[in-house]
Design a protein around this motif. Structure first.
Motif, PDB file in Angstrom:
ATOM      1  N   LEU A 244       7.562 -12.903 -12.591  1.00 22.87           N
ATOM      2  CA  LEU A 244       7.111 -14.085 -11.857  1.00 22.87           C
ATOM      3  C   LEU A 244       7.650 -15.364 -12.498  1.00 22.87           C
ATOM      4  CD1 LEU A 244       3.416 -13.132 -11.018  1.00 22.87           C
ATOM      5  CD2 LEU A 244       5.389 -13.070  -9.520  1.00 22.87           C
ATOM      6  N   GLU A 245       7.705 -15.374 -13.825  1.00 20.31           N
ATOM      7  CA  GLU A 245       8.248 -16.550 -14.518  1.00 20.31           C
ATOM      8  C   GLU A 245       9.732 -16.701 -14.252  1.00 20.31           C
ATOM      9  OE1 GLU A 245       6.787 -17.292 -18.638  1.00 20.31           O
ATOM     10  OE2 GLU A 245       5.878 -15.320 -18.376  1.00 20.31           O
ATOM     11  N   LEU A 246      10.434 -15.565 -14.154  1.00 18.17           N
ATOM     12  CA  LEU A 246      11.875 -15.608 -13.954  1.00 18.17           C
ATOM     13  C   LEU A 246      12.235 -16.049 -12.539  1.00 18.17           C
ATOM     14  CD1 LEU A 246      12.926 -12.300 -15.746  1.00 18.17           C
ATOM     15  CD2 LEU A 246      12.905 -14.608 -16.667  1.00 18.17           C
ATOM     16  N   LEU A 247      11.450 -15.610 -11.546  1.00 12.60           N
ATOM     17  CA  LEU A 247      11.771 -15.907 -10.160  1.00 12.60           C
ATOM     18  C   LEU A 247      11.156 -17.209  -9.673  1.00 12.60           C
ATOM     19  CD1 LEU A 247      11.487 -12.361  -8.562  1.00 12.60           C
ATOM     20  CD2 LEU A 247      13.516 -13.537  -9.392  1.00 12.60           C
ATOM     21  N   HIS A 255      -0.946 -25.011  -2.764  1.00 17.28           N
ATOM     22  CA  HIS A 255      -2.239 -24.322  -2.858  1.00 17.28           C
ATOM     23  C   HIS A 255      -2.077 -22.827  -2.601  1.00 17.28           C
ATOM     24  CE1 HIS A 255      -6.537 -23.619  -2.647  1.00 17.28           C
ATOM     25  NE2 HIS A 255      -6.385 -23.053  -1.441  1.00 17.28           N
ATOM     26  N   ASP A 256      -1.347 -22.486  -1.527  1.00 20.82           N
ATOM     27  CA  ASP A 256      -1.132 -21.070  -1.205  1.00 20.82           C
ATOM     28  C   ASP A 256      -0.302 -20.384  -2.280  1.00 20.82           C
ATOM     29  OD1 ASP A 256      -2.516 -21.500   1.127  1.00 20.82           O
ATOM     30  OD2 ASP A 256      -0.721 -21.792   2.348  1.00 20.82           O
ATOM     31  N   VAL A 260      -1.314 -16.994  -4.339  1.00 17.67           N
ATOM     32  CA  VAL A 260      -0.469 -15.797  -4.309  1.00 17.67           C
ATOM     33  C   VAL A 260      -0.017 -15.436  -5.713  1.00 17.67           C
ATOM     34  CG1 VAL A 260       1.745 -14.880  -3.526  1.00 17.67           C
ATOM     35  CG2 VAL A 260       0.302 -16.180  -1.947  1.00 17.67           C
ATOM     36  N   ARG A 261       0.393 -16.440  -6.481  1.00 14.03           N
ATOM     37  CA  ARG A 261       0.857 -16.196  -7.844  1.00 14.03           C
ATOM     38  C   ARG A 261      -0.250 -15.597  -8.701  1.00 14.03           C
ATOM     39  NH1 ARG A 261       5.148 -18.057 -10.999  1.00 14.03           N
ATOM     40  NH2 ARG A 261       4.755 -17.926 -13.231  1.00 14.03           N
ATOM     41  N   GLN A 262      -1.482 -16.113  -8.581  1.00 17.37           N
ATOM     42  CA  GLN A 262      -2.600 -15.594  -9.358  1.00 17.37           C
ATOM     43  C   GLN A 262      -2.877 -14.141  -9.011  1.00 17.37           C
ATOM     44  OE1 GLN A 262      -6.256 -17.734  -8.823  1.00 17.37           O
ATOM     45  NE2 GLN A 262      -7.301 -16.696 -10.489  1.00 17.37           N
ATOM     46  N   ALA A 263      -2.837 -13.828  -7.714  1.00 16.55           N
ATOM     47  CA  ALA A 263      -3.066 -12.446  -7.289  1.00 16.55           C
ATOM     48  C   ALA A 263      -1.966 -11.524  -7.801  1.00 16.55           C
ATOM     49  CB  ALA A 263      -3.157 -12.383  -5.766  1.00 16.55           C
ATOM     50  N   ALA A 267      -2.069  -8.262 -10.365  1.00 11.93           N
ATOM     51  CA  ALA A 267      -1.536  -6.965  -9.937  1.00 11.93           C
ATOM     52  C   ALA A 267      -0.435  -6.485 -10.874  1.00 11.93           C
ATOM     53  CB  ALA A 267      -0.999  -7.070  -8.507  1.00 11.93           C
ATOM     54  N   TYR A 268       0.476  -7.400 -11.285  1.00  9.41           N
ATOM     55  CA  TYR A 268       1.574  -7.012 -12.166  1.00  9.41           C
ATOM     56  C   TYR A 268       1.071  -6.627 -13.556  1.00  9.41           C
ATOM     57  CZ  TYR A 268       5.124  -8.553  -8.840  1.00  9.41           C
ATOM     58  OH  TYR A 268       5.938  -8.683  -7.762  1.00  9.41           O
ATOM     59  N   GLN A 269       0.020  -7.289 -14.013  1.00  9.08           N
ATOM     60  CA  GLN A 269      -0.537  -6.945 -15.321  1.00  9.08           C
ATOM     61  C   GLN A 269      -1.079  -5.529 -15.312  1.00  9.08           C
ATOM     62  OE1 GLN A 269      -3.780  -9.415 -16.641  1.00  9.08           O
ATOM     63  NE2 GLN A 269      -3.659  -8.682 -18.731  1.00  9.08           N
TER      64      GLN A 269
END
Length: 287
Positions: A244-247, A255-256, A260-263, A267-269
């Motif tokens: 996520l940091e790379l992309l 806001h959206d 999305v990033r938090q979700a 999920a990735y963790q």
């Protein structure tokens, strides 16, 4: 210490130095290497895709050296960026400042070569009286560029006409446009479907099974799988950057995008913990 003295060198530095080592006048190369090692290359700067350098020779005033490759056209670069964006691993590694091992395939797929084939493909000049090319001053700049390539592989792209910032910006724009166009297309198709498609028969859709979410029958690209050494399955390293940091942030309103990033981070963790635990043959952590 220069990179050509180290046994283990990056593959793109090896390619550049192999080109120089193909020069048949080895004594001249030895003098060029000595010039580089002794600090006779006083400065190197880029003017667009051209390299300008000052090399101290036997005279009081340093000699002026220029070096360049034939830059790719804007159309060529558009094709290259488009090809890069089609594979997430290329985009992720380049956005992280890394040179993908098979990046040359991107250029050859578009009829181009990132590296010159021979020394004659490199346009170089020196103000010294030596008529040979490369002279020892030009050769010293070749070796110094090997160091620059090691520190920043994007220098190679700059010699072909695009800076690091231009490539990364273009990659982000292409990927964002792809996501946006895909969303518009799906929305348009779904809107038409509401008017034209007949209702589906009931109970014809296979029920979703959450237990099958983690199953994937295709083999993963090994370059996408990294298990940090010295870390437990429940404690992934915090020093390495996540995908996520790379992309970057999704191309959505702020806001959206944050939601999305938090979700996705959650999920990735969980996914990374399960993957590491499975790879180490340990019990998967509870979600």
């Amino acid at each position: 210490m220069t990179n050509y003295q180290i046994e283990s060198r990056e593959w793109w530095v090896e390619r550049w130095l192999e080109l120089l080592d193909s020069y048949r006048f080895k004594k001249r190369l030895e003098r060029a290497r000595k010039y580089s090692m002794e600090g006779n290359v006083l400065s190197i700067e880029f003017k667009g895709a051209k390299v300008l350098a000052k090399v101290q020779g036997s005279e009081v005033d340093p000699y002026q050296v220029s070096l360049s490759l034939t830059p790719f056209s804007n159309e060529d670069w558009n094709y290259v960026i488009e090809t890069m964006s089609e594979k997430a691993i290329y985009a992720a590694q380049l956005l992280a400042g890394e040179m993908p091992a098979n990046i040359e395939e991107v250029f050859t797929a578009n009829g181009l070569s990132l590296f010159p084939f021979t020394l004659s493909d490199i346009h170089s000049r020196c103000t010294c009286p030596d008529p040979a090319n490369p002279c020892k001053h030009i050769g010293a700049v070749y070796y110094e560029l090997g160091d620059r390539f090691s520190e920043d592989p994007f220098v190679l792209f700059q010699l072909r006409g695009r800076t690091k910032g231009q490539i990364l910006d273009a990659l982000r724009q292409v990927r964002a446009k792809s996501v946006k166009d895909g969303g518009k297309r799906n929305s348009k198709e779904n809107g038409k479907g509401l008017k034209k498609k007949a209702p589906k028969p009931k109970n014809t859709q296979t029920p979703l099974n959450p237990e099958l979410f983690w199953e994937y029958e295709e083999p993963l690209d090994s370059s996408l799988v990294v298990i940090p050494s010295g870390h437990s399955a429940n404690a992934p390293t915090s020093e390495s950057k996540g995908i996520l940091e790379l992309l970057g942030n999704p191309p959505l309103p702020s806001h959206d995008a944050a939601m999305v990033r938090q979700a996705l981070e959650q999920a990735y963790q969980i996914a990374s913990q399960r993957a590491i635990a499975t790879a180490l043959n340990r019990e998967t952590p509870s979600s």
